[in-house]
Design an enzyme around this catalytic site. Sequence first.
Site, PDB file in Angstrom:
ATOM      1  N   GLY A  87       4.337  -3.962   3.917  1.00 16.68           N
ATOM      2  CA  GLY A  87       4.591  -5.334   3.459  1.00 16.68           C
ATOM      3  C   GLY A  87       4.242  -6.381   4.508  1.00 16.68           C
ATOM      4  N   ASP A 129      -2.076  -1.045  10.198  1.00 22.28           N
ATOM      5  CA  ASP A 129      -2.285  -1.117   8.748  1.00 22.28           C
ATOM      6  C   ASP A 129      -2.941  -2.426   8.301  1.00 22.28           C
ATOM      7  OD1 ASP A 129      -1.181   1.350   8.386  1.00 22.28           O
ATOM      8  OD2 ASP A 129       0.802   0.614   7.774  1.00 22.28           O
ATOM      9  N   PRO A 143       9.619  -4.330  -0.634  1.00 17.57           N
ATOM     10  CA  PRO A 143      10.740  -4.001   0.246  1.00 17.57           C
ATOM     11  C   PRO A 143      10.300  -3.935   1.713  1.00 17.57           C
ATOM     12  CG  PRO A 143      10.668  -2.507  -1.636  1.00 17.57           C
ATOM     13  CD  PRO A 143       9.413  -3.334  -1.695  1.00 17.57           C
ATOM     14  N   VAL A 144      11.204  -4.357   2.602  1.00 15.79           N
ATOM     15  CA  VAL A 144      10.900  -4.453   4.034  1.00 15.79           C
ATOM     16  C   VAL A 144      11.228  -3.132   4.742  1.00 15.79           C
ATOM     17  CG1 VAL A 144      11.553  -5.670   6.163  1.00 15.79           C
ATOM     18  CG2 VAL A 144      11.250  -6.940   4.029  1.00 15.79           C
ATOM     19  N   ALA A 145      10.437  -2.789   5.752  1.00 15.32           N
ATOM     20  CA  ALA A 145      10.616  -1.548   6.540  1.00 15.32           C
ATOM     21  C   ALA A 145      10.726  -0.344   5.609  1.00 15.32           C
ATOM     22  CB  ALA A 145      11.826  -1.650   7.461  1.00 15.32           C
ATOM     23  N   ALA A 146       9.813  -0.293   4.657  1.00 11.39           N
ATOM     24  CA  ALA A 146       9.904   0.707   3.592  1.00 11.39           C
ATOM     25  C   ALA A 146       8.721   1.663   3.566  1.00 11.39           C
ATOM     26  CB  ALA A 146      10.004  -0.021   2.247  1.00 11.39           C
ATOM     27  N   GLY A 147       7.755   1.495   4.487  1.00  9.48           N
ATOM     28  CA  GLY A 147       6.563   2.338   4.467  1.00  9.48           C
ATOM     29  C   GLY A 147       5.534   1.846   3.465  1.00  9.48           C
ATOM     30  N   LYS A 149       0.858  -1.197   0.000  1.00  6.46           N
ATOM     31  CA  LYS A 149       0.000   0.000   0.000  1.00  6.46           C
ATOM     32  C   LYS A 149       0.893   1.245   0.000  1.00  6.46           C
ATOM     33  CE  LYS A 149       0.808   1.441   4.376  1.00  6.46           C
ATOM     34  NZ  LYS A 149       1.685   2.540   4.590  1.00  6.46           N
TER      35      LYS A 149
HETATM   36  P1  ATP Z   1       4.106  -0.078   7.668  1.00  2.45           P
HETATM   37  O1  ATP Z   1       4.020   0.762   6.422  1.00  2.45           O
HETATM   38  O2  ATP Z   1       2.874  -0.928   7.921  1.00  2.45           O
HETATM   39  O3  ATP Z   1       4.598   0.643   8.876  1.00  2.45           O
HETATM   40  P2  ATP Z   1       6.598  -1.090   6.688  1.00  2.45           P
HETATM   41  O4  ATP Z   1       6.415  -1.325   5.221  1.00  2.45           O
HETATM   42  O5  ATP Z   1       7.281   0.178   7.064  1.00  2.45           O
HETATM   43  O6  ATP Z   1       5.193  -1.193   7.399  1.00  2.45           O
HETATM   44  P3  ATP Z   1       7.314  -3.819   7.080  1.00  2.45           P
HETATM   45  O7  ATP Z   1       7.897  -4.186   5.748  1.00  2.45           O
HETATM   46  O8  ATP Z   1       5.962  -4.327   7.378  1.00  2.45           O
HETATM   47  O9  ATP Z   1       7.397  -2.259   7.315  1.00  2.45           O
HETATM   48  O10 ATP Z   1       8.383  -4.316   8.191  1.00  2.45           O
HETATM   49  C1  ATP Z   1       8.424  -3.760   9.465  1.00  2.45           C
HETATM   50  C2  ATP Z   1       9.180  -4.719  10.395  1.00  2.45           C
HETATM   51  O11 ATP Z   1       8.412  -5.909  10.576  1.00  2.45           O
HETATM   52  C3  ATP Z   1      10.539  -5.137   9.877  1.00  2.45           C
HETATM   53  O12 ATP Z   1      11.495  -4.774  10.826  1.00  2.45           O
HETATM   54  C4  ATP Z   1      10.485  -6.655   9.749  1.00  2.45           C
HETATM   55  O13 ATP Z   1      11.620  -7.300  10.279  1.00  2.45           O
HETATM   56  C5  ATP Z   1       9.259  -7.056  10.556  1.00  2.45           C
HETATM   57  N1  ATP Z   1       8.489  -8.147   9.935  1.00  2.45           N
HETATM   58  C6  ATP Z   1       7.935  -9.174  10.582  1.00  2.45           C
HETATM   59  N2  ATP Z   1       7.292  -9.984   9.740  1.00  2.45           N
HETATM   60  C7  ATP Z   1       7.415  -9.471   8.510  1.00  2.45           C
HETATM   61  C8  ATP Z   1       6.953  -9.885   7.224  1.00  2.45           C
HETATM   62  N3  ATP Z   1       6.235 -10.994   7.043  1.00  2.45           N
HETATM   63  N4  ATP Z   1       7.259  -9.089   6.181  1.00  2.45           N
HETATM   64  C9  ATP Z   1       7.966  -7.936   6.359  1.00  2.45           C
HETATM   65  N5  ATP Z   1       8.440  -7.530   7.546  1.00  2.45           N
HETATM   66  C10 ATP Z   1       8.173  -8.287   8.624  1.00  2.45           C
END
Ligand code: ATP
Length: 318
Positions: free
Chosen positions: A119, A154, A112-116, A18
């Site tokens: 995911g 979220d 991408p992880v922790a990217a806003g 999203k």
């Molecule tokens: P949001 O926008 O909801 O704040 P985000 O995109 O910034 O989320 P995520 O990619 O959801 O962040 O990851 C946030 C943290 O969650 C990371 O530090 C990661 O290690 C942890 N995490 C746990 N399970 C998952 C998963 N299935 N996929 C991604 N990250 C995960």
Amino acid sequence: MTKEQSRSVQLNLRSYAKINLSLDVTGVRDDGYHLLETVMQQVSLYDDIGIRWEPDSCGELKITVTNSKPYLPVDSRNLAYKAALVMAEQAESLIGKRPRGVLKIHIEKRIPVAAGLGGGSGNAAAMVIGLNRLWEMKIDTPGLCAIGTLLGADVPFCILTQNSRYTCALGTGIGEVLTPVKPGMKKHIVLAKPAFGVSTKEVFREIDRFPSSERPDTQELIKGLKQGDMDRVYPNMINILENYTLKCYPEVQTLKDRMSAAGDAEKVLMSGSGPTVMAIYNNYGSARRACLEIRRHGYEAYWAHTGKEIRGERNDKL
Ligand code: ATP
């Protein structure tokens, strides 16, 4: 093979990312959580979630997680694992029996992880939706969204958009009180990020020290989306979290400037707490060209579009 093992079932789901078309902080709750007004939009970049359920009435519930990113946790810190535990508790209270058997979850990660980009929340949402089906719990979408609040702010949005035709919603409360917006945005986008993540917790901890002079008119933005009037949408695509992230992580500002210069983007904005920056385009060709240009600068970048349908070639491996 026992009779029960032969009843094992496999479900393959897509877990979409999203973006936040706007994000405003309207207050702080007693427990310290910030109250938000944010318009969220589903985008076509997705993770694949495979769920295999092997019922075994003699055993306990055993959950295993595998995923394509070695740095992601595979135990109860993984949001997909957590979602499975929450759904097992729900099943127990609904039908009086905890599901017994082996639940194998595989996550093919592209977002991408922790990217806003939500995911992890999307992965949790896919598990909630999938287990509702596999364990025949028959919970409707609002009920699933209520369960989603136990997993993260979220998650309800991801459940709503992964389990209905909606792709866009206004989130209030801490983002979990949803009002669908129909239709959402219909545009092509590029998502790009620098080589680090930004912690959502950190941004909300610090944001009050970085007050914003410019705030979105969320209702005007929603009216614009409903009428397809981008002159009302674009000026109100404001994310007040940029105030913290762009100042404290100048690389994100540099990326934003590069994306503005890379092509004919109609709007460039950071998503969520960052560091992903999104750029909006009128057509596929412009988005793809700009994406390739941004990659030449060394960034991780994807072209996608708003909504669910997959169009164009997969670009995550290029
Ligand atoms: P949001 O926008 O909801 O704040 P985000 O995109 O910034 O989320 P995520 O990619 O959801 O962040 O990851 C946030 C943290 O969650 C990371 O530090 C990661 O290690 C942890 N995490 C746990 N399970 C998952 C998963 N299935 N996929 C991604 N990250 C995960």
